[in-house]
Design an enzyme around this catalytic site. Structure first.
Site, mmCIF file in Angstrom:
data_model
loop_
_atom_site.group_PDB
_atom_site.id
_atom_site.type_symbol
_atom_site.label_atom_id
_atom_site.label_comp_id
_atom_site.label_asym_id
_atom_site.label_seq_id
_atom_site.Cartn_x
_atom_site.Cartn_y
_atom_site.Cartn_z
ATOM 1 C CG MET A 165 -1.841 -1.271 1.234
ATOM 2 S SD MET A 165 -2.755 -1.581 -0.297
ATOM 3 C CE MET A 165 -4.155 -0.515 -0.025
ATOM 4 C CB ILE A 207 1.961 6.327 -4.213
ATOM 5 C CG1 ILE A 207 0.455 6.272 -3.978
ATOM 6 C CG2 ILE A 207 2.298 7.013 -5.524
ATOM 7 C CD1 ILE A 207 -0.210 7.618 -3.857
ATOM 8 C CG LEU A 208 5.312 1.578 -6.153
ATOM 9 C CD1 LEU A 208 4.997 0.371 -7.029
ATOM 10 C CD2 LEU A 208 6.446 1.256 -5.185
ATOM 11 C CG HIS A 218 -7.110 -2.058 -7.877
ATOM 12 N ND1 HIS A 218 -6.642 -1.216 -6.899
ATOM 13 C CD2 HIS A 218 -8.346 -1.618 -8.198
ATOM 14 C CE1 HIS A 218 -7.560 -0.290 -6.644
ATOM 15 N NE2 HIS A 218 -8.604 -0.515 -7.411
ATOM 16 C CB THR A 271 1.873 2.164 -16.268
ATOM 17 O OG1 THR A 271 0.497 2.258 -15.906
ATOM 18 C CG2 THR A 271 2.047 1.084 -17.325
ATOM 19 C CG LEU A 325 -3.036 4.643 -7.889
ATOM 20 C CD1 LEU A 325 -1.858 4.005 -7.178
ATOM 21 C CD2 LEU A 325 -3.861 5.488 -6.935
ATOM 22 C CG ASP A 326 -4.955 1.413 -8.672
ATOM 23 O OD1 ASP A 326 -4.047 0.618 -8.414
ATOM 24 O OD2 ASP A 326 -5.592 2.020 -7.801
HETATM 25 C C1 GAR Z 1 -6.034 -7.204 -1.644
HETATM 26 O O1 GAR Z 1 -7.431 -7.190 -1.665
HETATM 27 C C2 GAR Z 1 -5.480 -6.388 -2.785
HETATM 28 O O2 GAR Z 1 -6.288 -6.419 -3.943
HETATM 29 C C3 GAR Z 1 -5.453 -5.018 -2.186
HETATM 30 O O3 GAR Z 1 -5.026 -5.203 -0.875
HETATM 31 C C4 GAR Z 1 -5.497 -6.465 -0.412
HETATM 32 C C5 GAR Z 1 -4.363 -7.196 0.251
HETATM 33 O O4 GAR Z 1 -4.822 -8.345 0.889
HETATM 34 N N1 GAR Z 1 -4.594 -4.130 -2.925
HETATM 35 C C6 GAR Z 1 -4.858 -2.854 -3.151
HETATM 36 O O5 GAR Z 1 -5.836 -2.301 -2.717
HETATM 37 C C7 GAR Z 1 -3.802 -2.136 -3.979
HETATM 38 N N2 GAR Z 1 -4.366 -0.971 -4.576
HETATM 39 P P1 GAR Z 1 -3.813 -9.448 1.423
HETATM 40 O O6 GAR Z 1 -2.740 -8.717 2.240
HETATM 41 O O7 GAR Z 1 -4.657 -10.336 2.307
HETATM 42 O O8 GAR Z 1 -3.231 -10.154 0.258
#
Ligand code: GAR
Length: 225
Positions: free
Chosen positions: A97, A99-100, A116, A148, A151-152
């Site tokens: 979580m 931003i890169l 995502h 890329t 974001l997303d």
């Molecule tokens: C997942 O639902 C993933 O899609 C989301 O974080 C969760 C991590 O769950 N990613 C994002 O929201 C990135 N924008 P996990 O730690 O149990 O794998």
């Protein structure tokens, strides 16, 4: 660019939290359904439960805490150095979580992927489950895509839909999406590891056919609700 992946595919996974997607990947490797090797799991949070999951399976772990770096550029430099010391072919964001920076993303162009929790291009950013409910959507889902700088927004590799049921709460929906993710991410990785996926410009090809808004979905097995 990941053209002819060497098997098993050497992967670094980046996490920030629970790591249930990491677990799904570990389980797919352990059961022989995915020819890959997790060479390291890196987290920005030392409390991330996913680190524990990795340790249990003998996967090297690293924590790179944001507090030790003056800014995003310095953080991403440290992160790149750490990742590169493991010489991965692919870098997998699994609930990482942060931003890169553009520099980071460009350094790994074509071999950095993310999952995502929405049917991109819908609901970029945070709180996707509540936003899908608020929008009155009748379906939601998850997307695996190349990363890329925006974001997303990178080229989509694979998606999975889940239904939105009457009276769903954001938590219930989130759980359903998570179940889908645990099938989706390993399947996307399988396709990459076996050399079926290629990124040409900003178009993803699978088995030499372009991935489109029509053919980029896979079905959830045994429709868990
Ligand atoms: C997942 O639902 C993933 O899609 C989301 O974080 C969760 C991590 O769950 N990613 C994002 O929201 C990135 N924008 P996990 O730690 O149990 O794998």
């Amino acid at each position: 660019m990941l053209t002819n992946p060497v098997q098993p595919l050497a992967i670094v996974v980046l996490i920030s939290g629970d790591g249930s997607n990491l677990q799904a990947i570990i389980d797919n490797i352990a059961s022989g359904q995915l020819s890959a090797k997790l060479v390291a799991v890196i987290s920005n949070r030392d409390q991330a439960y996913g680190l524990e999951r990795a340790r249990r399976h003998g996967i090297p772990t690293q924590v790179i805490a944001a507090t030790l770096h003056p800014d995003r550029t310095a953080y991403d430099q440290a992160l790149m150095q750490c990742i590169d010391s493991y010489s991965p072919q692919l870098i997998v964001l699994a609930g990482f979580m942060r931003i890169l920076t553009t520099e980071f993303v460009q350094h790994y162009a074509g071999r950095l992927i993310n999952i995502h929790p929405s049917l991109l291009p819908k609901h970029k950013g945070l709180h996707t489950h509540q936003r899908a409910l608020d929008a009155g959507d009748n379906e939601h889902g998850a997307t695996v895509h190349f990363v890329t700088p925006e974001l997303d927004s990178g080229p989509i590799i694979l998606q999975m839909k889940v239904p939105i049921l009457p009276n769903d709460t954001a938590e219930e929906l989130q759980q359903r999406v998570h179940q889908a993710e645990h099938q989706l991410y390993p399947e996307a990785l399988r396709r990459i590891a076996t050399g079926r996926v290629q990124l040409r410009g900003d178009i993803v090809y699978v088995d030499n056919s372009p991935v489109t808004a029509i053919n980029r979905f896979i079905e959830l097995a045994n429709h868990a609700k």
